[in-house]
Every structure is written in structure tokens, then in C-alpha cells.
Design an enzyme around this catalytic site. Structure first.
Site, short mmCIF file in Angstrom:
data_model
loop_
_atom_site.label_atom_id
_atom_site.label_comp_id
_atom_site.label_asym_id
_atom_site.label_seq_id
_atom_site.Cartn_x
_atom_site.Cartn_y
_atom_site.Cartn_z
CG ASP A 209 71.40 0.97 9.88
OD1 ASP A 209 70.59 0.02 9.80
OD2 ASP A 209 71.81 1.58 8.88
CG ASP A 234 61.69 0.46 12.73
OD1 ASP A 234 61.90 1.12 11.69
OD2 ASP A 234 60.73 -0.33 12.84
CG PHE A 235 64.65 4.53 9.43
CD1 PHE A 235 63.57 4.03 8.72
CD2 PHE A 235 65.93 4.27 8.94
CE1 PHE A 235 63.74 3.28 7.56
CE2 PHE A 235 66.12 3.52 7.78
CZ PHE A 235 65.02 3.03 7.09
CG HIS A 253 67.53 5.28 -2.96
ND1 HIS A 253 68.60 5.13 -3.82
CD2 HIS A 253 67.84 4.53 -1.86
CE1 HIS A 253 69.50 4.32 -3.27
NE2 HIS A 253 69.06 3.95 -2.10
#
Length: 343
Positions: A209, A234-235, A253
Site C-alpha cells: 500500500d 503504486d498498484f 470498487h
């Protein structure tokens, strides 16, 4: 000959009162927030109290406090007995700050003015298809959080609180491997990873994260010593390679389909063929049945241009990014587990 539509099962007979009550739902939300702020549940943990006793303990006006508690009790939050004293209900116990599965921080987050203001602009969202948060605050939510420590802490604590019950439910429902490595992508403070590692003593984990939640992670546990590490990433650009299972809990979401594909492709690039990705989200059922995910779906479109999805929508997203959906597992909580294999 014209016929009227059939009345849905369970529809109230006094539709005027019902619709008016729904329109005043913001008052119930405000009462719930006030009870959380005043820590009424903490005071009632010592036993039933009268409104006068609670008012003295909280520095409030007893007659008005009673009226607020009466509203909450009408919906199962607290209970008024025949002598006029109030006590905890199962739902009210979740408002205690010392409860293991406390929702105190979640209630304060969900009712914070930061988010209420976006709900007030829902008509704009429906008209133009864009979340009003950026118009209100000048930046998208996640960029805004980087410069507002109060808001960031509010969100981190609220999401940790909201996730606590589902963390255990997911860890129990999904057959994580006995050995190997679980990579929790966008895992916040690590509540789910902690629950999984506790159930699988030979498993290791990586919590991924940004720096703020990682600095307050929940993995410092003697039982887990030496079996985890944190990694700032950073995904949208990279995640650690070499994991056996990659987890995305309440990540997708927050984003549009296009941005979800970016996240999924980043994960796929780090994964070997045959490794699994586990998505923990509300999976919307068809039809008119109430479902918490339908409420959250509207919240997502008001705040972040995100959305909740059904199983077919998850299948389409995954197949476009090199995954094959294998199953959807229900849990004892609201979220389901969507499993896919890297092809």
C-alpha cells in the site's frame, strides 16, 4: 382494461408515512453519528442508564437526548425498557470503542461531512455521470487525502473498522494455501492479511500500500513474527512479483472499468501462469432484493467514480486482463470472494 401493478410482498400499507420516513433518513444518520460521537454505547457497557444519567455523563440536554435515543431504539440501535432506561442491543454493541469488531470508526467515517456533501450533490452525478467530490474539494479523493491528514486518518481508521468482521469471514471462507506467499495489494493496515496468516501458520505475506497506512499496520504480532513484510507501491504501476495468491480487497470498487483493468494488468504482470487472484467485493445480485452493495454502489459513484459489480461484470474485467474467473464464494459477511487464475 387497465390493471394495477401487483403490490410487492412486504410493502407498507401507509405509503405516505413510509416514503416520508425514507426522505428523513438523514436524521437517523445524524442521530447515529451523534451517538457515536458521545460514545453512548461505551457508557451503556456498564449497564442500563436513564437519559438523565447519560446526559450527565456526556454533558448533553436530557430531554433532547432521550428523543434521539428513542429514534435509534425504534430501529434496533439501543433498547428502551418499560422503566425508561436504555441498554445495549447487539447492533449497539458494535458502537463500543472497545469491541473487537467495533464499527465506531466506520460510522464516524460514513457520516462525516466530507462524504455527506457528495451525497447532497447526487443529482449532479446522475445528470452528468461524474462524481462531485473533485468539484467540491478541487481534487479527486485519493489525491485529496495525501494533503489532509485528518481525512486520511478518518478513512484509514474507518475502513479498518468496516473491514474487521469481513476479514475473519473471508479468511474462513476462502481456502488460502497452506504454504507460499499471499500478496495483499492495497491492503491498508493489513487486517485481512493478519487474519489469513493466523489461520495458515506456514504461509507468508506481503502487505502492499502507500506509506501512511503501512506506517500504522496491524501485523506486529508474536504469532506472525518473521512471516510478513510491507512494501510501498503504486498498484497502477507495479506490485511485488512471485506471490502465489494476490488479494484485492475493496480496491476495484473505487475505480472505473478502465482503471480496474490497469490494476489487474499490473497484478498479472507480476504473476506466474496458474497463480491466483482473489477479489473481495460485494457481488451484486440481480432483482429487487435489498443488498448492502447496492447502497455502496451509489456511494461509490458519488465519491470516486467507482462502482460495485455483478459476477458477469467481474468475469468480463478479468478475462480482458489475462485471467479466467473460476468461482465466486459467499462469506458470512457482505463481501464475496471472486477467484480467478492467471492464464
Amino acid at each position: 382494461m387497465a390493471t394495477s401493478s401487483p403490490r410487492p410482498t412486504g410493502e407498507p400499507t401507509d405509503l405516505v408515512a413510509h416514503l416520508t420516513d425514507q426522505a428523513l433518513g438523514h436524521l437517523f444518520s445524524a442521530a447515529l453519528r451523534t451517538a457515536a460521537h458521545l460514545r453512548i454505547a461505551d457508557h451503556l457497557a456498564r449497564g442500563p442508564r436513564t437519559p438523565e444519567q447519560l446526559a450527565e455523563a456526556t454533558g448533553t440536554h436530557a430531554p433532547h437526548l432521550r428523543r434521539m435515543l428513542r429514534l435509534l431504539a425504534s430501529r434496533g440501535i439501543f433498547h428502551e425498557d418499560s422503566s425508561g432506561t436504555y441498554q445495549l442491543t447487539p447492533a449497539a454493541r458494535l458502537l463500543r470503542t472497545d469491541a473487537p469488531d467495533s464499527l465506531h470508526s466506520a460510522v464516524l467515517m460514513l457520516t462525516d461531512p466530507l462524504f455527506l456533501q457528495t451525497s447532497e450533490r447526487l443529482e449532479e452525478t446522475v445528470r452528468d455521470g461524474a462524481a462531485p467530490f473533485e468539484r467540491l474539494f478541487g481534487q479527486p479523493l485519493f489525491q485529496y487525502l495525501q494533503g489532509d491528514e485528518r481525512a486520511r486518518t478518518l478513512l484509514d481508521d474507518g475502513m479498518t473498522s468496516l473491514s474487521a468482521a469481513s476479514d475473519e469471514a473471508v479468511a474462513a471462507a476462502y481456502p488460502f494455501p497452506e504454504t507460499g506467499t499471499v500478496v495483499d495489494v492495497g491492503g491498508g493496515r493489513g487486517g485481512l492479511l493478519r487474519a489469513v496468516l493466523r489461520r495458515r501458520p506456514e504461509l507468508t505475506g506481503v502487505l502492499v500500500d502507500q506509506a501512511p497506512p503501512l506506517a500504522r499496520h496491524l501485523l506486529d504480532d508474536d504469532e506472525l513474527k518473521g512471516r510478513w513484510r510491507t512494501e510501498e507501491a503504486d498498484f497502477f504501476t507495479s506490485v511485488p512479483a512471485g506471490g502465489d495468491v494476490y488479494v484485492l480487497k475493496h480496491v476495484l470498487h473505487d475505480w472505473t472499468d478502465e482503471r480496474c483493468r490497469d490494476i489487474l494488468r499490473t497484478c498479472r504482470a507480476a504473476m506466474a501462469p496458474g497463480s491466483r487472484i482473489v477479489i473481495v467485493e460485494s457481488v451484486l445480485p440481480p432483482g429487487n432484493a435489498p443488498h448492502f452493495g447496492k447502497t455502496m454502489d451509489v456511494a461509490m459513484m458519488a465519491v470516486v467514480d467507482g462502482r460495485e459489480r455483478g459476477s458477469e461484470e467481474f468475469a468480463a474485467l478479468l478475462s480482458s486482463c489475462g485471467f479466467r474467473l473460476t468461482r465466486v464464494l459467499p462469506t458470512a459477511a457482505t463481501p464475496s470472494v471472486v477467484e480467478a487464475v492467471a492464464e
